[in-house]
Design an enzyme around this catalytic site. Structure first.
Site, PDB file in Angstrom:
ATOM      1  N   TYR A 125     -62.179 -11.458 -22.377  1.00  0.00           N
ATOM      2  CA  TYR A 125     -62.282 -10.183 -23.137  1.00  0.00           C
ATOM      3  C   TYR A 125     -63.099  -9.134 -22.435  1.00  0.00           C
ATOM      4  O   TYR A 125     -63.230  -7.872 -22.903  1.00  0.00           O
ATOM      5  CB  TYR A 125     -63.048 -10.421 -24.561  1.00  0.00           C
ATOM      6  CG  TYR A 125     -62.044 -10.948 -25.815  1.00  0.00           C
ATOM      7  CD1 TYR A 125     -61.497 -11.978 -25.831  1.00  0.00           C
ATOM      8  CD2 TYR A 125     -61.938  -9.794 -26.764  1.00  0.00           C
ATOM      9  CE1 TYR A 125     -60.652 -12.371 -26.791  1.00  0.00           C
ATOM     10  CE2 TYR A 125     -61.176 -10.130 -27.719  1.00  0.00           C
ATOM     11  CZ  TYR A 125     -60.523 -11.552 -27.705  1.00  0.00           C
ATOM     12  OH  TYR A 125     -59.847 -11.809 -28.715  1.00  0.00           O
ATOM     13  N   LYS A 192     -63.090 -25.814 -22.141  1.00  0.00           N
ATOM     14  CA  LYS A 192     -62.077 -26.290 -21.372  1.00  0.00           C
ATOM     15  C   LYS A 192     -62.601 -26.678 -19.992  1.00  0.00           C
ATOM     16  O   LYS A 192     -61.813 -26.338 -18.911  1.00  0.00           O
ATOM     17  CB  LYS A 192     -61.028 -25.513 -21.422  1.00  0.00           C
ATOM     18  CG  LYS A 192     -59.427 -26.224 -21.040  1.00  0.00           C
ATOM     19  CD  LYS A 192     -58.849 -26.813 -22.084  1.00  0.00           C
ATOM     20  CE  LYS A 192     -57.675 -27.339 -21.489  1.00  0.00           C
ATOM     21  NZ  LYS A 192     -57.014 -28.576 -22.312  1.00  0.00           N
ATOM     22  N   ASP A 225     -58.711 -27.699 -27.225  1.00  0.00           N
ATOM     23  CA  ASP A 225     -57.456 -28.224 -27.857  1.00  0.00           C
ATOM     24  C   ASP A 225     -57.788 -29.318 -28.936  1.00  0.00           C
ATOM     25  O   ASP A 225     -57.258 -29.508 -29.946  1.00  0.00           O
ATOM     26  CB  ASP A 225     -56.570 -28.616 -26.769  1.00  0.00           C
ATOM     27  CG  ASP A 225     -56.964 -29.221 -25.549  1.00  0.00           C
ATOM     28  OD1 ASP A 225     -58.173 -29.254 -25.377  1.00  0.00           O
ATOM     29  OD2 ASP A 225     -56.171 -29.846 -24.699  1.00  0.00           O
ATOM     30  N   ASP A 249     -62.331 -16.382 -30.776  1.00  0.00           N
ATOM     31  CA  ASP A 249     -61.453 -15.437 -31.655  1.00  0.00           C
ATOM     32  C   ASP A 249     -60.183 -16.469 -32.273  1.00  0.00           C
ATOM     33  O   ASP A 249     -59.996 -16.188 -33.381  1.00  0.00           O
ATOM     34  CB  ASP A 249     -60.580 -14.783 -30.548  1.00  0.00           C
ATOM     35  CG  ASP A 249     -59.741 -13.460 -31.075  1.00  0.00           C
ATOM     36  OD1 ASP A 249     -60.123 -13.413 -32.406  1.00  0.00           O
ATOM     37  OD2 ASP A 249     -58.598 -13.052 -30.568  1.00  0.00           O
TER      38      ASP A 249
END
Ligand code: NAD
Length: 362
Positions: A125, A192, A225, A249
């Site tokens: 972002y 991640k 995930d 988000d």
């Protein structure tokens, strides 16, 4: 004490839900002096093409507290997000999004009470992007190909994922302190890091170091995930989640889905001494001007604002009034009806009136 608050109605459905929220906040009896300022595509002509006029930032800096309706961001063209620009300009680094089930909402789950703490200033972002085909993009590709011995093709567009030690320390401290202040037991760090070793890996390493400074709060981490599946299967295992910007988000909408949808998902953007409260949802343009959309997410953001202003009792009353209207199920918008029937559903204004009535009869 009279509070001075900046009100940014936004666009799309923003003005309708802002009106309803203002009515509900005023009905709590808390004395608020509103300063209304406008941002978004509707004011661009007036301010030489600028969708975020200085006047808006000055008003928030002066009043220190703002509540805002959603603002549309054009996809793939036009100006960058006003919402992101505002958070960056005011350094509103922590986005706080509680996801709590109120009995009566349409949800497969009960008793959910999670808080998402999203880093608000960096990650993908940060807006550092290289357009496919441009000279600088080609230079960057050549450099990366040489330095990393890879073969990125020349028809590539690039967005940089920025994760710094300082911004990570700041957001993780915020999350643990939030847990401590709000009697929460656990903070889960989302990442991640197995794939993105130098961005998410750094986030995880720094977050673990910060977490150790709060021995009274349990700390754990999950791969992004995996947390998506875990939240769908056993959301009751989670308490406070801290995430880099993009995952924050996405998981915010997942969290909203768990508790009955975007119509009941509030939020706050907090910086040092400044705060802007706004719902998680966007400007839902297809509902603009129809008086059909649920104002409760923005009203609950207003409830968070009252807590921030130390108006705890009024905040509790407003939350109870909203919960009563949801539980009774008679004056709710389409999204909270079991049949989703838009004809039989209450309007935005009906909901505002029902919340005010519930406030007055308590
Ligand atoms: P959205 O959140 O505006 O709406 C998606 C759908 O969710 C709607 O069509 C509607 O069915 C439902 N919904 C949303 N809010 C609701 C409410 N209060 N009550 C009942 N149902 C509701 O998402 P979008 O369509 O992806 O985005 C529209 C615009 O909003 C885009 O330009 C996006 O960039 C912008 N946006 C702004 C903000 C913000 O201002 N902070 C946040 C997210 C999206």
């Amino acid at each position: 004490m009279k509070h001075k608050v900046t009100l940014i109605p936004g666009d799309g459905i923003g003005p309708e839900i802002s009106r309803a929220t203002k009515m509900a906040l005023e009905a709590t009896g808390v004395s608020i002096e509103w300063e209304t300022v406008h941002a978004g595509s509707d004011v661009m002509d007036q301010y030489n093409g600028n969708p975020l006029p200085d006047k808006v930032l000055e008003s928030i800096r002066k009043n220190k507290v703002a509540i805002k309706g959603p603002i549309t961001t054009p996809v793939g063209k036009g100006f960058r997000s006003v919402n992101v620009a505002l958070r960056k300009a005011l350094n509103l680094y922590a986005c706080v999004r509680p996801c709590k089930t109120y009995p009566g909402v349409r949800s497969k789950y009960q008793d959910i009470d999670l808080v998402i703490i999203r880093e608000n200033t960096e990650d993908l972002y940060a807006g550092i992007e290289f357009k496919q085909g441009e000279e600088n993009t080609l230079k960057l590709i050549q450099m990366a190909n040489q330095m990393k011995k890879v073969t990125i093709s020349e028809d590539t567009g690039i967005s940089l994922k920025i994760i710094s030690v300082s911004a990570t320390e700041r957001i993780v401290h915020y999350a643990f302190q939030y847990a401590r202040d709000n009697n929460r037991q656990k903070v889960t760090i989302i990442h991640k890091a197995n794939i993105l070793k130098y961005s998410d890996g750094l986030f995880l390493k720094v977050a673990r170091q910060v977490g150790k400074q709060y021995p009274d709060i349990e700390m754990e981490d999950r791969i992004v995930d995996n947390i998506c599946m875990q939240l769908v299967q056993k959301p009751e295992l989670y308490d406070v989640l801290v995430l880099p910007n993009l995952y924050g988000d996405i998981i915010s909408d997942l969290g909203a889905g768990l508790v009955g949808g975007l119509g009941v998902a509030p939020g706050a953007n907090i910086g040092d001494g400044l705060a802007v409260f706004e719902p998680t949802h966007g400007s839902a343009p297809k509902y603009k001007g129809m008086n059909k959309i649920n104002p409760m997410a923005m009203m609950l953001s207003g409830m968070m604002m009252l807590r921030y202003l130390k108006e705890q009792e009024a905040a509790d009353r407003l939350e109870r009034a909203i919960a009563t209207v949801i539980r009774e199920g008679k004056k709710v918008t389409y999204d909270l009806r079991p049949d989703l029937d838009k004809q039989k559903a209450a309007s935005t204004t009906d909901v505002a009136e029902a919340v005010i009535e519930a406030l007055e009869t308590r």
